[in-house]
Structure formats: C-alpha cells, structure tokens
Design a protein around this motif. Structure first.
Motif, PDB file in Angstrom:
ATOM      1  N   TYR A   1      -7.523  35.687 -70.653  1.00 20.66           N
ATOM      2  CA  TYR A   1      -6.867  36.997 -70.604  1.00 20.66           C
ATOM      3  C   TYR A   1      -7.532  37.962 -71.582  1.00 20.66           C
ATOM      4  O   TYR A   1      -7.991  37.556 -72.648  1.00 20.66           O
ATOM      5  CB  TYR A   1      -5.393  36.890 -71.017  1.00 20.66           C
ATOM      6  CG  TYR A   1      -4.564  35.887 -70.271  1.00 20.66           C
ATOM      7  CD1 TYR A   1      -4.386  35.985 -68.894  1.00 20.66           C
ATOM      8  CD2 TYR A   1      -3.934  34.845 -70.949  1.00 20.66           C
ATOM      9  CE1 TYR A   1      -3.593  35.065 -68.218  1.00 20.66           C
ATOM     10  CE2 TYR A   1      -3.141  33.930 -70.277  1.00 20.66           C
ATOM     11  CZ  TYR A   1      -2.976  34.045 -68.915  1.00 20.66           C
ATOM     12  OH  TYR A   1      -2.201  33.131 -68.246  1.00 20.66           O
TER      13      TYR A   1
ATOM     14  N   THR B   1      -7.213  39.482 -66.192  1.00 18.89           N
ATOM     15  CA  THR B   1      -7.119  38.026 -66.064  1.00 18.89           C
ATOM     16  C   THR B   1      -8.238  37.497 -65.177  1.00 18.89           C
ATOM     17  O   THR B   1      -8.460  38.010 -64.079  1.00 18.89           O
ATOM     18  CB  THR B   1      -5.764  37.622 -65.465  1.00 18.89           C
ATOM     19  OG1 THR B   1      -4.707  38.130 -66.277  1.00 18.89           O
ATOM     20  CG2 THR B   1      -5.636  36.111 -65.386  1.00 18.89           C
TER      21      THR B   1
ATOM     22  N   ARG C   1      -6.397  41.543 -73.537  1.00 20.62           N
ATOM     23  CA  ARG C   1      -5.399  42.561 -73.825  1.00 20.62           C
ATOM     24  C   ARG C   1      -5.637  43.123 -75.219  1.00 20.62           C
ATOM     25  O   ARG C   1      -6.436  42.590 -75.997  1.00 20.62           O
ATOM     26  CB  ARG C   1      -3.986  42.008 -73.716  1.00 20.62           C
ATOM     27  CG  ARG C   1      -3.540  41.057 -74.832  1.00 20.62           C
ATOM     28  CD  ARG C   1      -2.044  40.845 -74.740  1.00 20.62           C
ATOM     29  NE  ARG C   1      -1.459  39.910 -75.669  1.00 20.62           N
ATOM     30  CZ  ARG C   1      -0.973  40.222 -76.868  1.00 20.62           C
ATOM     31  NH1 ARG C   1      -1.084  41.472 -77.320  1.00 20.62           N
ATOM     32  NH2 ARG C   1      -0.401  39.315 -77.634  1.00 20.62           N
TER      33      ARG C   1
ATOM     34  N   ALA D   1      -0.129  36.320 -71.135  1.00 23.56           N
ATOM     35  CA  ALA D   1      -0.823  36.836 -72.317  1.00 23.56           C
ATOM     36  C   ALA D   1       0.121  37.412 -73.359  1.00 23.56           C
ATOM     37  O   ALA D   1      -0.209  37.452 -74.550  1.00 23.56           O
ATOM     38  CB  ALA D   1      -1.834  37.915 -71.900  1.00 23.56           C
TER      39      ALA D   1
ATOM     40  N   PRO E   1      -2.590  42.420 -68.220  1.00 26.51           N
ATOM     41  CA  PRO E   1      -3.755  41.805 -68.849  1.00 26.51           C
ATOM     42  C   PRO E   1      -4.882  41.690 -67.832  1.00 26.51           C
ATOM     43  O   PRO E   1      -4.632  41.442 -66.649  1.00 26.51           O
ATOM     44  CB  PRO E   1      -3.239  40.419 -69.252  1.00 26.51           C
ATOM     45  CG  PRO E   1      -2.199  40.103 -68.213  1.00 26.51           C
ATOM     46  CD  PRO E   1      -1.622  41.419 -67.745  1.00 26.51           C
TER      47      PRO E   1
END
Length: 426
Positions: free
Chosen positions: A199, A158, A201, A377, A156
């Motif tokens: 995060y 971050t 994703r 995440a 992810p």
C-alpha cells in the motif's frame, strides 16, 4: 475469519523487478578521463551504466550516472533507429527512468553530459543491447487505481501480487513503484506480512482536490532468478470530497459524515455471533447497483441471493448493502452473515454519497479486521505502517511523537489478468 484473496475490481495488471541494470557484460569502458595538466581538476568525470557494449539488459533498464567534479546537464537515450526515448530523472538524480519499457533485442545509446565548476564539460556515451523476451513465468499483479476516476480521501494506492513477493525481492519491486501528488503530499509504501499486497498512503488522509499519478515501471524486470514482471502501467486519478462512515455495534447505528459534518444516522444490522462483522478501519473497494452473493462452499454460507446497492469492504465478503428483509432488526439486533445491512432507502441514498476510497470504521464487534482482508492501510498507526516499507523511509516521513502530516514532495520509490472475485456477503 478466513480471508479468500480475490484480485479484480477495476484491475490494471503490473509486475515487478530490481532497479539495478544488469546483463552479460562483454566489455567495460572506464569513465572518460579528466584532462591533463593545469586543467585536470576542471574536467568532470562521468561513469554511465549500463557500461558500453553490455548485452542482455532488461527492458526495464535505467540510465545510471556517477559524476565527479561536476553535475549532469543533459541525458539523451536513443534507439537503434535514432529515435529519442523519453526518460525522467529519479528525485535523487541517480538514474534516468524511461517513461515506457524498452523493446526486446534492440540496441540503445545513452549519452550523459556533465559540467564542471569552471563550465568545462564531459560527455560519456554507452551502447547496450536489451535481452530477448523472457521465457520465465511472469508474476501476475494488479494495480487497484484507475485513471480518470475520483476517489475518497482514504484511498490507498494498492498493488497486489500472485504469487506473493518474497521479502528478499520487495525492495527491488518497491524501487519501481512511483507516486506523485499535486499539490505535494508525501507518503510511503508498506507491505503486508505475506507479500501479497503493498500500500501507498500519506501520514494523513489525502486532501480533497489532490491529483495522484501512479506508475508501476515493472515490465520485464527480473524477480529473483525465476520470475519476471509482466506489464508496466500508469494511471492518474483525483481525490474528491471527504466522506466517512462510522458504524457502532453498541448502538447499531451508522453515522455518515461529509467534510466533518454529520449528514445522517442510519440503523444497521451487523453479523450475528456465528458470522460476526470485522471491527477496524476499512475502505470502500467497489460499488454495485446490483450483484449476487453466492456463498456456496463457504464454511458459514450456502446461499445465493441478489442484493441491491452493495459496497465492498473486505476480500472476505463484507459489504454494506440493501437488506429489506432485515429492516425490522436494523438498529437493534445483528442477523447478517457479516455485512452491514441497511434499509433499501438508506442503501440507495448511500450510493449517491460515497466514493471508492472512503473510510469505513466499524467498532465493537467480536472479531478484528485481519491485515490484507481488504485495503487495510489505515488499520494501523503511521508508526506501524512505515515499518512495512522495504526501503528506508525519508527523514521527513519517519514517525514522530505527534504523528503530524509533513508537507513536501512525493516520490516513489504478456499478462494473465487476475481472476475476478465472486461476490459474497450477507
């Protein structure tokens, strides 16, 4: 489990602030007036922000434009030395974002040209002055994504903040975080509850070979009334092969998969009942050929030990690492302080297989992984993940009953480096 926040790893500092261009306005210049008579409808109107002669504009300024009766055909931003400032449009065309922060106490000129349906054009010009360097404290932030590095498919993007970002400011921060992928694979941002991490994703894992470009365009942006962003960074990395580790406490075995195929099963010893390992979906955060675990001061610690081939899973100090002292217990008894102990041979082999960003799933232990204790995440469903966004999630990314990945374009919505974490584990 008590989680001690640690900012470091391959740290890139950043900070945060609102999208809107604000400042002390000396005068407001209305949009260029349309033509008269029979040509009135043919001339587009253009309104540009910052409006003309605005002062004290943040160096994170964007050039905004609203057009009536046409569409924008050109945007040009120049500084007071006549040099052009590169800028990129947002996906929705609402503004142009300079590719680097502007400079303090400088004057800039923006020219926006729009063409109407008949081909007639209107150009609106505005000049504004940026603010002096802020004396407000900067929020220290860390981007855990380094350029020119290959990551696992669960990596992810971050960003961590110290102090955490309050809810009222998160939308403004999120607007200045941008992610692009090639080939396109859309995603969303999601904040953990305390605002210390956000995060990014996609609904599904990254596809191997994907290039991920990140920009945190946050330098000089005000965060509320009392803080300002510290720096602005960009990074581009790529996604490598698909590797995942599944650890089952019931069998005391780790199954290692690459591209969906089982490579090897490895006996493990997890945390003993007084210091249990966490169950959940984690991501490998960093890797050490050799490091020192120093748990003096921890509630269940008090030891110092050097370990080889260690891979961090949580901020709280859970690692996969070589533990030759527990090889007799591996595969049958949990004796660690929360880490996944493996043999020296297996730990060395794993270091050659895994990447930062690989998924590690642990199941069957006494405690569950806490949100934010590592890069968590993937520890929630997509439906739960998108609830953490401070901005509306695009229609194509909203949860669906099947939760299938949705292909498409991706868009994002003077620093003190964060202190390095002290390694702990067992």
């Amino acid at each position: 489990m008590h989680v001690r926040r640690r900012f470091a790893l391959f740290a890139v500092t950043i900070a945060a602030t609102p999208l809107v261009l604000v400042g002390c306005t000396a005068d407001k210049n209305p949009a260029a007036k349309a033509g008269h008579g029979k040509h009135a409808a043919a001339n587009p109107t253009v309104a540009v922000t910052p409006v003309d002669r605005t002062k004290d504009v943040p160096i994170s300024a964007e050039v905004g434009a609203k057009v009536g009766g046409g569409k924008i055909t050109a945007v040009r931003l120049t500084d007071d030395k006549g040099e052009q400032v590169p800028a990129e449009p947002r996906e929705d065309g609402s503004s142009w974002v300079p590719t680097r922060p502007l400079k303090n106490s400088r004057t800039y000129t923006a020219e926006v040209t729009a063409a109407g349906n008949s081909g007639r054009t209107t150009t609106q010009k505005t000049t504004f002055t940026t603010a002096a360097k802020s004396t407000k404290p900067a929020i220290t932030s860390v981007l855990y994504f380094r350029g020119d590095q290959t990551y696992g498919t669960a990596m992810p993007v971050t960003v961590a903040f110290d102090p955490p970002i309050p809810k009222a400011a998160r939308a403004d921060v999120q607007r200045r975080l941008f992610v692009k992928t090639d080939p396109p694979q859309p995603g969303a941002w999601s904040w953990i509850e305390d605002g210390s991490q956000v995060y990014y994703r996609a609904p599904d894992f990254w596809k191997p070979g994907t290039k991920i470009s990140v920009r945190t365009g946050l330098e000089g942006l005000p965060i509320g009334k009392n803080a300002v962003g510290d720096v602005d960074h960009t990074a581009t990395g790529k996604v490598g092969r698909q590797v995942s580790l599944d650890i089952d406490n019931a069998t005391k075995q780790m199954s290692v998969y690459r591209d969906g195929k089982l490579l090897r099963r490895i006996p493990v010893s997890l945390g003993k009942p007084s210091t249990p390992s966490s169950s959940g979906k984690m991501v490998i955060m960093e890797k050490f050929d050799r490091t020192t675990f120093d748990t003096r001061g921890d509630p269940n610690g008090g030891y110092v030990v050097d370990v080889d081939d260690a891979q961090r899973l949580t901020w709280g100090g859970e690692f996969i690492h070589s533990a030759p002292w527990s090889e007799g217990e591996q595969g049958n008894t949990n004796v660690s302080h929360g880490c996944a102990n493996v043999s020296a041979t297996a730990a060395n082999w794993l270091m050659g297989i895994t990447q930062v960003g690989d998924l590690v799933t642990v199941k069957g232990t006494e405690v569950q992984l806490q949100p934010g204790n590592g890069w968590t995440a993937w520890n929630v469903t997509w439906d739960e993940f998108v609830k953490g966004s401070a901005l509306p999630v695009p229609a194509g990314l909203q949860p669906t009953p099947s939760a299938t990945p949705h292909p498409g374009a991706v868009a994002g919505g003077g620093s003190s480096p964060a202190p390095a974490p002290s390694a702990s584990g067992g």
